[in-house]
Design a protein around this motif. Structure first.
Motif, PDB file in Angstrom:
ATOM      1  N   ILE A 266      31.297 -39.501 -37.074  1.00 15.56           N
ATOM      2  CA  ILE A 266      32.499 -38.523 -36.886  1.00 15.56           C
ATOM      3  C   ILE A 266      33.088 -37.856 -37.867  1.00 15.56           C
ATOM      4  O   ILE A 266      33.752 -38.570 -38.616  1.00 15.56           O
ATOM      5  CB  ILE A 266      33.771 -39.066 -36.039  1.00 15.56           C
ATOM      6  CG1 ILE A 266      32.952 -39.859 -35.275  1.00 15.56           C
ATOM      7  CG2 ILE A 266      34.631 -38.984 -35.814  1.00 15.56           C
ATOM      8  CD1 ILE A 266      33.870 -41.527 -34.246  1.00 15.56           C
ATOM      9  N   GLU A 267      33.462 -36.884 -37.614  1.00 15.47           N
ATOM     10  CA  GLU A 267      33.957 -35.923 -38.932  1.00 15.47           C
ATOM     11  C   GLU A 267      35.995 -35.493 -38.287  1.00 15.47           C
ATOM     12  O   GLU A 267      35.930 -34.979 -37.466  1.00 15.47           O
ATOM     13  CB  GLU A 267      33.155 -34.190 -38.838  1.00 15.47           C
ATOM     14  CG  GLU A 267      34.029 -33.252 -39.848  1.00 15.47           C
ATOM     15  CD  GLU A 267      33.555 -31.868 -39.377  1.00 15.47           C
ATOM     16  OE1 GLU A 267      34.130 -30.864 -40.047  1.00 15.47           O
ATOM     17  OE2 GLU A 267      33.199 -31.695 -38.306  1.00 15.47           O
ATOM     18  N   LYS A 268      36.788 -36.033 -39.742  1.00 11.59           N
ATOM     19  CA  LYS A 268      37.583 -35.862 -39.399  1.00 11.59           C
ATOM     20  C   LYS A 268      38.646 -34.794 -39.358  1.00 11.59           C
ATOM     21  O   LYS A 268      38.024 -33.867 -40.434  1.00 11.59           O
ATOM     22  CB  LYS A 268      38.195 -37.102 -40.023  1.00 11.59           C
ATOM     23  CG  LYS A 268      39.803 -37.354 -39.821  1.00 11.59           C
ATOM     24  CD  LYS A 268      40.754 -38.403 -40.349  1.00 11.59           C
ATOM     25  CE  LYS A 268      41.605 -38.397 -40.522  1.00 11.59           C
ATOM     26  NZ  LYS A 268      42.931 -38.815 -40.898  1.00 11.59           N
ATOM     27  N   ILE A 269      38.857 -34.432 -38.093  1.00 15.97           N
ATOM     28  CA  ILE A 269      39.809 -32.958 -38.323  1.00 15.97           C
ATOM     29  C   ILE A 269      41.563 -33.248 -38.992  1.00 15.97           C
ATOM     30  O   ILE A 269      41.822 -33.366 -37.991  1.00 15.97           O
ATOM     31  CB  ILE A 269      39.510 -31.910 -36.812  1.00 15.97           C
ATOM     32  CG1 ILE A 269      38.194 -31.951 -36.711  1.00 15.97           C
ATOM     33  CG2 ILE A 269      40.388 -30.884 -37.236  1.00 15.97           C
ATOM     34  CD1 ILE A 269      37.219 -31.231 -37.378  1.00 15.97           C
ATOM     35  N   GLU A 270      41.543 -32.327 -39.387  1.00 15.67           N
ATOM     36  CA  GLU A 270      42.708 -32.235 -40.110  1.00 15.67           C
ATOM     37  C   GLU A 270      43.684 -31.603 -39.184  1.00 15.67           C
ATOM     38  O   GLU A 270      43.696 -30.427 -38.582  1.00 15.67           O
ATOM     39  CB  GLU A 270      43.229 -31.895 -41.466  1.00 15.67           C
ATOM     40  CG  GLU A 270      44.112 -31.893 -42.196  1.00 15.67           C
ATOM     41  CD  GLU A 270      44.348 -33.482 -42.684  1.00 15.67           C
ATOM     42  OE1 GLU A 270      45.770 -33.674 -42.593  1.00 15.67           O
ATOM     43  OE2 GLU A 270      43.307 -33.769 -42.796  1.00 15.67           O
ATOM     44  N   LEU A 271      44.766 -32.438 -38.489  1.00 16.81           N
ATOM     45  CA  LEU A 271      45.751 -31.879 -37.935  1.00 16.81           C
ATOM     46  C   LEU A 271      47.076 -31.634 -38.574  1.00 16.81           C
ATOM     47  O   LEU A 271      47.230 -32.047 -39.290  1.00 16.81           O
ATOM     48  CB  LEU A 271      45.813 -33.247 -36.575  1.00 16.81           C
ATOM     49  CG  LEU A 271      45.195 -33.686 -35.946  1.00 16.81           C
ATOM     50  CD1 LEU A 271      45.129 -35.436 -34.891  1.00 16.81           C
ATOM     51  CD2 LEU A 271      45.035 -32.499 -34.597  1.00 16.81           C
ATOM     52  N   PRO A 272      47.036 -30.187 -37.801  1.00 19.25           N
ATOM     53  CA  PRO A 272      49.008 -30.158 -37.949  1.00 19.25           C
ATOM     54  C   PRO A 272      49.914 -31.119 -37.876  1.00 19.25           C
ATOM     55  O   PRO A 272      49.375 -32.262 -37.412  1.00 19.25           O
ATOM     56  CB  PRO A 272      49.525 -28.452 -37.219  1.00 19.25           C
ATOM     57  CG  PRO A 272      48.593 -29.587 -35.725  1.00 19.25           C
ATOM     58  CD  PRO A 272      47.377 -29.335 -36.213  1.00 19.25           C
TER      59      PRO A 272
END
Length: 323
Positions: A266-272
């Protein structure tokens, strides 16, 4: 605040809810308004933001030019940096999902409509301008509905028997609702929050549940856990067919992109920054796969042009924001 606390309070604004528009009222005199008055009214109406009182879905139009949010009184559209209300019936849309050929939904007729309530399953091939009923009208309202983008297969979570579904459960149709197949759903025990279907293989379906992420490769008959002990809230099969976008919450909101062919990495996506909030809906632009949209439980909406590296906020707490 714990994940249990936040999602107990937000449950009423997520899976079981939809969106309502706010507007401005204009008083009318007994005589016809002047041209200047009409122009002023139109200017005010255009300037007034659309209020997303509830959000109950997210989808792109087939040409990728419009981001659509179903509503209690129609569909809101974000096009070229501007929000507007779509033309077409102002129905109360639920379980809203897109394929390459059509939009599928459920819900309730607009006030004054002669259509039977609830809709059962409905379909539009002109971006929501007109809709065709596919059966189960007056019987079922599907809040949890997902589609296979290339195949037009539709999965629904049904909570009670009807004339085409003898019992509650997970069902799939590949004939626009003419025939439904019930999945045995072996391996699923917790409450289901979301569904997602592979864009090209209608037999591959993912479920987000209160206790994790599950995947089936046999049309929902058997599920295997991919993520355990995490509350999974929203899912989206990447249109490349090789990745799955996953929204979860465990004391903090998380958005990830899972590689289905590489051991589930799983690639973690930076959230706002999200203040006691999390991602409730995910959609991908069918013509520009790097473009992604998310909507949160607190009715904020964001768009990314670079697969989640950066985000532009286009609605905040239900108030739409034009560029």
């Amino acid at each position: 605040m714990s994940s249990k606390t936040i999602f107990t309070s937000l449950a009423a604004t997520s899976v079981g809810t939809l969106l309502m528009f706010g507007g401005i009222g204009v008083a009318t005199a007994s005589t016809d308004p002047s041209v200047a008055d009409v122009q002023a009214i139109m200017t005010l109406a255009q300037a007034a933001p659309i209020e997303l009182t509830h959000v109950h879905g997210l989808a792109y139009s087939t040409d990728g030019k419009q981001l659509l949010i179903p509503s209690h009184h129609g569909i809101a559209a974000y096009v070229d940096g501007q929000w507007s209300k779509m033309t077409g019936p102002k129905h109360d849309y639920m379980g809203f999902a897109a394929t390459r050929e059509a939009l599928y939904s459920s819900g309730h007729p607009a006030a004054g409509s002669k259509l039977i309530n609830p809709f059962g399953l409905i379909k539009s091939t002109d971006t929501g301008k007109t809709w065709r009923q596919l059966g189960l009208e007056g019987e079922s309202d599907f809040h949890t509905l997902a589609t296979s983008y290339e195949t037009n297969a539709v999965y629904v979570l049904n909570y009670g028997p009807n004339s085409r579904m003898p019992q509650a459960g997970l069902y799939m149709t590949q004939t626009d609702g003419l025939a439904w197949t019930r999945a045995t759903a072996n391996g699923l025990k917790a409450k289901v929050n979301s569904l997602a279907v592979h864009p090209r293989d209608a037999n591959v379906v993912a479920v987000g549940a209160t206790d994790g992420l599950y995947l089936s490769r046999d049309a929902g008959n058997h599920f295997e856990p991919l993520v355990r002990s995490t509350q999974v809230l929203a899912l989206w099969f990447d249109l490349d067919g090789e990745h799955l976008w996953v929204s979860s919450y465990a004391n903090t909101p998380v958005l990830g992109r899972m590689d289905l062919k590489d051991g589930g990495v799983i690639e973690k996506i930076e959230l706002p920054p999200l203040d006691e909030d999390a991602v409730a809906f995910i959609a991908q632009n069918p013509t520009r796969h790097e473009e992604l949209a998310i909507a949160t439980f607190k009715r904020s909406v964001y768009v990314s042009q670079d697969r989640g590296a950066t985000w532009l906020q286009i609605a905040k707490g239900g108030t739409t924001l034009d560029k």
